[in-house]
Design a protein around this motif. Structure first.
Motif, short mmCIF file in Angstrom:
data_model
loop_
_atom_site.label_atom_id
_atom_site.label_comp_id
_atom_site.label_asym_id
_atom_site.label_seq_id
_atom_site.Cartn_x
_atom_site.Cartn_y
_atom_site.Cartn_z
N GLN A 136 64.71 18.09 70.28
CA GLN A 136 64.77 17.17 69.14
C GLN A 136 63.75 16.05 69.37
O GLN A 136 63.59 15.56 70.49
N VAL A 137 63.07 15.62 68.31
CA VAL A 137 62.06 14.57 68.43
C VAL A 137 62.72 13.26 68.85
O VAL A 137 63.67 12.79 68.22
N VAL A 138 62.20 12.69 69.93
CA VAL A 138 62.67 11.41 70.45
C VAL A 138 61.73 10.29 70.02
O VAL A 138 62.15 9.23 69.60
N LYS A 139 60.43 10.56 70.14
CA LYS A 139 59.43 9.53 69.89
C LYS A 139 58.12 10.20 69.51
O LYS A 139 57.80 11.29 70.01
N THR A 140 57.34 9.54 68.66
CA THR A 140 56.01 10.02 68.29
C THR A 140 55.05 8.84 68.36
O THR A 140 55.36 7.75 67.87
N TRP A 141 53.91 9.09 68.98
CA TRP A 141 52.83 8.10 69.05
C TRP A 141 51.58 8.74 68.46
O TRP A 141 51.35 9.92 68.65
N VAL A 142 50.75 7.93 67.82
CA VAL A 142 49.46 8.41 67.30
C VAL A 142 48.39 7.46 67.81
O VAL A 142 48.55 6.24 67.75
N GLY A 143 47.32 8.04 68.33
CA GLY A 143 46.20 7.23 68.81
C GLY A 143 46.29 6.96 70.30
O GLY A 143 46.97 7.67 71.04
N LYS A 144 45.61 5.92 70.72
CA LYS A 144 45.54 5.57 72.13
C LYS A 144 46.84 4.89 72.55
O LYS A 144 47.27 3.92 71.92
N VAL A 145 47.45 5.42 73.60
CA VAL A 145 48.74 4.91 74.08
C VAL A 145 48.58 4.55 75.56
O VAL A 145 48.11 5.38 76.35
N PRO A 146 48.97 3.33 75.95
CA PRO A 146 48.87 2.96 77.36
C PRO A 146 49.80 3.82 78.24
O PRO A 146 50.90 4.18 77.82
N LYS A 147 49.35 4.10 79.42
CA LYS A 147 50.12 4.90 80.38
C LYS A 147 51.50 4.30 80.62
O LYS A 147 52.50 5.03 80.70
N ALA A 148 51.57 3.00 80.71
CA ALA A 148 52.85 2.32 80.97
C ALA A 148 53.87 2.59 79.87
O ALA A 148 55.08 2.69 80.14
N VAL A 149 53.42 2.72 78.63
CA VAL A 149 54.32 3.00 77.52
C VAL A 149 54.94 4.39 77.70
O VAL A 149 56.16 4.57 77.56
N PHE A 150 54.10 5.36 78.00
CA PHE A 150 54.62 6.72 78.25
C PHE A 150 55.62 6.70 79.40
O PHE A 150 56.71 7.25 79.30
N THR A 152 57.48 4.36 80.67
CA THR A 152 58.75 3.71 80.34
C THR A 152 59.67 4.66 79.59
O THR A 152 60.84 4.82 79.92
N VAL A 153 59.14 5.32 78.58
CA VAL A 153 59.95 6.24 77.77
C VAL A 153 60.32 7.48 78.57
O VAL A 153 61.46 7.95 78.51
N PHE A 154 59.38 8.02 79.33
CA PHE A 154 59.69 9.20 80.16
C PHE A 154 60.83 8.88 81.15
O PHE A 154 61.75 9.67 81.31
N ASP A 155 60.73 7.73 81.80
CA ASP A 155 61.76 7.35 82.76
C ASP A 155 63.12 7.18 82.10
O ASP A 155 64.15 7.53 82.68
N GLN A 156 63.13 6.68 80.88
CA GLN A 156 64.39 6.52 80.15
C GLN A 156 64.99 7.88 79.81
O GLN A 156 66.19 8.10 80.00
N ILE A 157 64.18 8.78 79.30
CA ILE A 157 64.70 10.08 78.85
C ILE A 157 65.06 10.97 80.05
O ILE A 157 65.98 11.79 79.96
N LEU A 158 64.36 10.80 81.15
CA LEU A 158 64.61 11.65 82.31
C LEU A 158 65.71 11.08 83.21
O LEU A 158 66.18 11.77 84.12
N GLY A 159 66.10 9.84 82.92
CA GLY A 159 67.20 9.22 83.68
C GLY A 159 66.84 8.90 85.03
O GLY A 159 66.88 8.98 86.08
#
Length: 159
Positions: A136-150, A152-159
């Motif tokens: 299921q879609v959790v988040k969508t980004w378009v364009g340039k995204v800072p590594k720290a943003v990814f 943060t979200v990865f760590d949240q979803i992966l627990g």
């Protein structure tokens, strides 16, 4: 040649030298004052090579959708300079999270992915769509995204 004629002949050279000195000083200022994180040299060719290498290492879409790991789908195009610029970031994230997260790359210029482009609403590139373990879609980004943003979200979803 008179002294006046010699002075007139020297003027364009002095002006050119002054312009060159100003340009060099400006370039040095930019190079020496930019943040260290952006100091990594990037050229379109190196970005395209990294993009191609990362795409070659990506998990096939069908495999990712069939397994229980969360998935990051990158919709990209070879001609996209932002996709090329993001490729070192995606490659680094892939190295760090590959054991716990599927990394899928879909080239929007390939007709075989038209259904996925439509289903996930990819209207620009790069688009990054993060799916949870139930796809299921959790988040969508378009364009340039800072590594720290990814991260943060990865760590949240992966627990």
């Amino acid at each position: 040649m008179t002294a006046m004629a010699a002075a007139k002949e020297q003027f364009p050279r002095r002006r050119l030298t002054a312009v060159a000195a100003i340009l060099i000083a400006g370039l040095l200022t930019v190079l020496l004052t930019r943040p260290a994180e952006t100091a990594v040299s990037f050229t379109p060719l190196s970005g395209l090579m990294t993009l191609k290498a990362t795409a070659a290492e990506a998990v096939p879409y069908e495999v990712a959708i069939a397994n229980p790991k969360p998935t990051l789908i990158e919709f990209y195009a070879d001609w996209c300079t932002t996709c090329q610029a993001m490729s070192p970031t995606v490659a680094a994230l892939h190295q760090q999270y590959a054991e716990r997260l599927n990394f899928v790359m879909l080239d929007v210029d390939r007709p075989q992915w038209a259904s996925q482009v439509s289903d996930y609403g990819a209207s620009g590139v790069p688009q990054f769509t993060l799916l949870d373990s139930e796809q299921q879609v959790v988040k969508t980004w378009v364009g340039k995204v800072p590594k720290a943003v990814f991260k943060t979200v990865f760590d949240q979803i992966l627990g």
